[in-house]
Scaffold this active site. Structure first.
Site, PDB file in Angstrom:
ATOM      1  N   ARG A 139       0.812  -1.230   0.000  1.00 58.86           N
ATOM      2  CA  ARG A 139       0.000   0.000   0.000  1.00 58.86           C
ATOM      3  C   ARG A 139       0.842   1.276   0.000  1.00 58.86           C
ATOM      4  NH1 ARG A 139      -3.276  -3.275   3.528  1.00 58.86           N
ATOM      5  NH2 ARG A 139      -5.184  -3.892   2.439  1.00 58.86           N
TER       6      ARG A 139
ATOM      7  N   GLU B 284       8.959  17.457 -25.181  1.00 57.77           N
ATOM      8  CA  GLU B 284       8.349  17.900 -23.926  1.00 57.77           C
ATOM      9  C   GLU B 284       8.906  19.246 -23.481  1.00 57.77           C
ATOM     10  OE1 GLU B 284       5.861  16.793 -22.341  1.00 57.77           O
ATOM     11  OE2 GLU B 284       5.588  14.710 -22.948  1.00 57.77           O
TER      12      GLU B 284
ATOM     13  N   GLU C 287      -4.905  16.703 -11.445  1.00 60.11           N
ATOM     14  CA  GLU C 287      -5.414  16.944 -12.786  1.00 60.11           C
ATOM     15  C   GLU C 287      -6.920  17.172 -12.824  1.00 60.11           C
ATOM     16  OE1 GLU C 287      -3.313  15.397 -16.668  1.00 60.11           O
ATOM     17  OE2 GLU C 287      -4.861  13.978 -16.065  1.00 60.11           O
TER      18      GLU C 287
ATOM     19  N   HIS D 259      -0.654  10.517 -28.120  1.00 60.23           N
ATOM     20  CA  HIS D 259      -0.881   9.184 -27.568  1.00 60.23           C
ATOM     21  C   HIS D 259      -1.547   8.271 -28.599  1.00 60.23           C
ATOM     22  CE1 HIS D 259      -0.696  10.222 -22.986  1.00 60.23           C
ATOM     23  NE2 HIS D 259       0.485  10.046 -23.532  1.00 60.23           N
TER      24      HIS D 259
END
Length: 362
Positions: free
Chosen positions: A124, A188, A240, A255
């Site tokens: 976790r 980028e 986001e 993409h």
């Protein structure tokens, strides 16, 4: 040399520092030896970064009586898979790695995304640090905490937001990269200027030759400025939900191209084509002026970005765009440009303009 603070103080304080420097590996060793982030380092790298950096890092740690777990994955986008992800978790469990240990992502964007997802999932969540060794990972993928693997249906469909404890960007690592990897990273780099900082666009335009030669006076400024821009955006929108979406400029189209090509074209190259196509479409849609488009095109030309045709089928690219993670209630969301340095998220962009520009690249 510059450092950049990523301020993330929401429900939890996820803030961290990005250090940009030459020959930074000694600082990585020092911090790991001081157990700054965890006890046993799990160093994840690919076949290339293992030989270039991983074995040396492990040897230096061994001299300080630290026995790291060095895990190696095949180089390339196909390692960002559920199968490789599972094999790393199994290897860590078998080695007795605990929550008190730390994952070290040593490599490019594939290694960083994969390692971060492993760290966020194992027991976790355990600490991880990023040591990005490619230009693309230094300016983009190592910053912001988006980690993921791919599934057959698309890129980064299985992932989470999981922030590193620190990022070490070693500019000297760029000297090991082939030209195509540098160009991938530059895709980028220019994105950050196009969406956020017109002055940075002009800096890239005026210093293109020095950037392509990895000039030592220019590259730290380039990497640090990209990190500053991304840190500012992410600090205002960690997960986001709003402004961070502008970081996807060129990505919806990019993409789709990347998926269609079976990941045989690098992420940065695909994003560069996506930006060319969207900028021209914005101009046709009455958003980006002729003068602004001219500068956009000139920067990309000077940096040798997205200059040729693609082996694509426009109709399939358009269909793949409809499966993008950012699709909202059936609408393809496009990050568009009003002007250089000002991106807007558009949920009803006229896709026929993008389709027309795609046809020009077939």
């Amino acid at each position: 040399m510059p450092s950049v603070d990523v301020e993330l103080r929401g429900e939890f304080d996820n803030s961290y520092e990005i250090t940009v420097n030459y020959d930074i590996m000694n600082e990585v060793v020092s911090d790991l030896c001081a157990r700054k982030f965890g006890h046993t380092p799990v160093v994840i790298c690919d076949e290339n970064t293992r030989e270039l950096f991983g074995l040396n890092l492990a040897d230096k740690l061994a001299l300080k009586d630290i026995d790291p777990l060095l895990l190696t994955v095949p180089a390339g986008e196909h390692s960002k898979s559920i199968d490789v992800f599972g094999s790393l978790l199994e290897a860590m469990l078998e080695a007795g790695i605990t929550r008190q240990d730390v994952v070290v992502a040593l490599g490019g964007g594939v290694v960083g995304d994969l390692s971060g997802y492993v760290a966020g999932s194992y027991m976790r969540g355990i600490n991880f640090v990023q040591v990005p060794t490619t230009l693309l990972s230094q300016v983009d993928s190592s910053v912001g905490g988006k980690v993921a693997v791919n599934i057959s249906g698309g890129k980064n469909y299985c992932g989470m937001f999981y922030q590193p404890k620190r990022v070490y960007s070693d500019i000297s690592a760029l000297d090991t990269l082939p030209e195509r990897e540098i160009l991938s990273g530059l895709g980028e780099v220019v994105k950050h200027g196009f969406i956020y900082d017109r002055e940075f666009v002009e800096f890239l335009h005026d210093n293109a030759e020095k950037i392509l030669s990895l000039d030592k006076t220019v590259m730290p400024k380039v990497v640090a400025r990209c990190c500053e821009i991304k840190a500012d955006v992410v600090s205002r929108d960690e997960k986001e939900g709003g402004v961070r979406r502008i970081l996807n400029y060129g990505h919806t189209v990019g993409h789709a191209i990347e998926t269609f090509a079976g990941y045989k074209i690098s992420h940065g190259e695909c994003v560069a084509y996506g930006m060319r196509i969207v900028a021209r479409a914005c101009n046709k849609a009455g958003m980006l002026s002729d003068e602004e488009l001219k500068l956009h095109e000139s920067v990309m030309d000077k940096l040798n970005l997205a200059t040729g045709c693609l082996d694509i089928e426009t109709s399939q690219i358009m269909e793949l765009m409809k499966r993008d993670k950012k699709v909202k209630q059936g609408a393809v969301v496009i990050v568009a440009l009003d002007k250089l340095g000002n991106a807007v998220v558009n949920e009803d962009f006229p896709l026929e303009f993008i389709e027309a520009e795609l046809l020009d690249f077939e």
